[in-house]
Scaffold this active site. Structure first.
Site, PDB file in Angstrom:
ATOM      1  N   SER A   8       0.832  -1.200   0.000  1.00 38.56           N
ATOM      2  CA  SER A   8       0.000   0.000   0.000  1.00 38.56           C
ATOM      3  C   SER A   8       0.867   1.250   0.000  1.00 38.56           C
ATOM      4  CB  SER A   8      -0.922  -0.001   1.222  1.00 38.56           C
ATOM      5  OG  SER A   8      -0.153  -0.001   2.416  1.00 38.56           O
ATOM      6  N   GLY A  40      -5.116  -2.197   5.871  1.00 35.74           N
ATOM      7  CA  GLY A  40      -5.521  -3.010   7.012  1.00 35.74           C
ATOM      8  C   GLY A  40      -7.009  -2.976   7.332  1.00 35.74           C
ATOM      9  N   CYS A  70       3.900  -7.025   1.866  1.00 38.92           N
ATOM     10  CA  CYS A  70       2.877  -6.551   2.808  1.00 38.92           C
ATOM     11  C   CYS A  70       2.273  -7.762   3.488  1.00 38.92           C
ATOM     12  CB  CYS A  70       1.802  -5.754   2.065  1.00 38.92           C
ATOM     13  SG  CYS A  70       0.373  -5.283   3.064  1.00 38.92           S
ATOM     14  N   ASN A  71       2.299  -7.782   4.822  1.00 35.84           N
ATOM     15  CA  ASN A  71       1.748  -8.928   5.537  1.00 35.84           C
ATOM     16  C   ASN A  71       0.250  -9.058   5.318  1.00 35.84           C
ATOM     17  OD1 ASN A  71       4.188  -7.834   7.398  1.00 35.84           O
ATOM     18  ND2 ASN A  71       4.031 -10.052   7.547  1.00 35.84           N
ATOM     19  N   THR A  72      -0.471  -7.939   5.380  1.00 37.97           N
ATOM     20  CA  THR A  72      -1.921  -7.993   5.249  1.00 37.97           C
ATOM     21  C   THR A  72      -2.334  -8.478   3.868  1.00 37.97           C
ATOM     22  OG1 THR A  72      -2.128  -6.176   6.833  1.00 37.97           O
ATOM     23  CG2 THR A  72      -4.046  -6.653   5.478  1.00 37.97           C
ATOM     24  N   CYS A 177       4.689  -6.401  10.615  1.00 35.73           N
ATOM     25  CA  CYS A 177       4.244  -5.485   9.558  1.00 35.73           C
ATOM     26  C   CYS A 177       5.502  -4.962   8.897  1.00 35.73           C
ATOM     27  CB  CYS A 177       3.420  -4.341  10.147  1.00 35.73           C
ATOM     28  SG  CYS A 177       3.070  -2.992   8.984  1.00 35.73           S
ATOM     29  N   THR A 178       5.530  -4.949   7.585  1.00 33.40           N
ATOM     30  CA  THR A 178       6.761  -4.574   6.875  1.00 33.40           C
ATOM     31  C   THR A 178       7.181  -3.136   7.192  1.00 33.40           C
ATOM     32  OG1 THR A 178       5.426  -4.032   4.914  1.00 33.40           O
ATOM     33  CG2 THR A 178       6.422  -6.221   5.008  1.00 33.40           C
ATOM     34  N   HIS A 179       6.232  -2.259   7.484  1.00 31.35           N
ATOM     35  CA  HIS A 179       6.592  -0.886   7.840  1.00 31.35           C
ATOM     36  C   HIS A 179       7.487  -0.840   9.083  1.00 31.35           C
ATOM     37  CE1 HIS A 179       3.338   0.400   5.119  1.00 31.35           C
ATOM     38  NE2 HIS A 179       3.805   1.627   5.234  1.00 31.35           N
TER      39      HIS A 179
END
Length: 262
Positions: A8, A40, A70-72, A177-179
């Site tokens: 995202s 999310g 992105c995990n989500t 979370c990748t962030h």
């Protein structure tokens, strides 16, 4: 070799930087959805459609592989992405590094978005890979958004709130979370600044980058010449410079040092 990544927003930077370090000669395509983030809170159906749109923009650049950084999106959209794109374009998802964290023994904390914390997906990973290990799930409201905006004060506040929910005895923290990998050292300092042994942080970027190369049958070559490597950034399908917030992180500055796509 050209590798595309989608997310995202700038959560794809750690994986992109990991690819750059393993293969400095690889062309990179970064495809983001700033107009639709955050993903999310979206329904799985809505998120999947947005991920497919971002992926199609990336695939139009003719990459050899696509990383879902992105995990989500990996939780909800990976089957649809693979159904549409494979076998022509291998699709590599991102899974929280619960298995290696648990292998080191506990206690372990998993920092993730509120949508992921307590989800059947995450609980399933804990059941499969951390059975018998003490695991604490820590929701991190607002942290990904603060990282995305490069808002240092908001990052500090969100990290402090999550650290307060993290047991003092934890030996490892999974960055779910990748962030979060972009502010890993802030997390380490907030949880246990002077731990002995030091707190171990488990991100996914390195493993995802290595898996992408394996899927392509390519060996890492950190010394490969980078002079001809290009970088293409797609924001809602349109070519653009790296977002200004990305340059506030070491990973973004590393990627900026390549030649713009021709």
């Amino acid at each position: 070799m050209k590798i595309a990544l989608l997310d995202s927003g700038i959560g794809l930077l750690p994986a992109a930087a990991a690819v750059r370090r393993l293969r400095p000669d690889a062309d990179l395509v970064l495809s983001c959805d700033p107009g639709g983030m955050p993903w999310g809170p979206r329904t799985p159906e809505d998120l999947t459609e947005r991920a497919l749109t971002v992926a199609r923009a990336a695939v139009a650049q003719r990459p050899d592989a696509l990383i879902v950084a992105c995990n989500t999106a990996s939780v909800h959209a990976l089957p649809a992405l693979r159904a549409e794109l494979e076998p022509d374009v291998p699709v590599i998802g991102t899974v929280p590094a619960i298995k290696p964290a648990a292998a080191g023994g506990g206690p372990v904390a998993i920092w993730a978005t509120p949508a992921t914390t307590g989800s059947p997906y995450q609980r399933g990973l804990i059941r499969d890979f951390a059975d018998g290990v003490e695991v604490t799930e820590v929701p991190c409201p607002g942290l990904a958004d603060a990282v995305e905006q490069g808002d240092e004060a908001a990052v500090e506040k969100a990290v402090a709130a999550a650290a307060a929910l993290t047991p003092d005895a934890v030996r490892a923290v999974v960055l779910g979370c990748t962030h979060y990998e972009l502010v890993a050292e802030s997390i380490r300092s907030a949880v246990r600044p002077s731990a002995d042994p030091p707190l171990v942080l488990h991100g996914s970027a390195g493993a995802v980058a290595a898996q992408a190369l394996r899927r392509l049958g390519v060996e890492p070559d950190p010394d490969a010449p980078r002079s001809e490597a290009s970088l293409t950034v797609l924001l809602n399908g349109r070519e653009a410079p790296l977002p200004e917030a990305a340059l506030g992180y070491a990973e973004g500055r590393l990627l900026r040092t390549v030649t713009p796509a021709r």
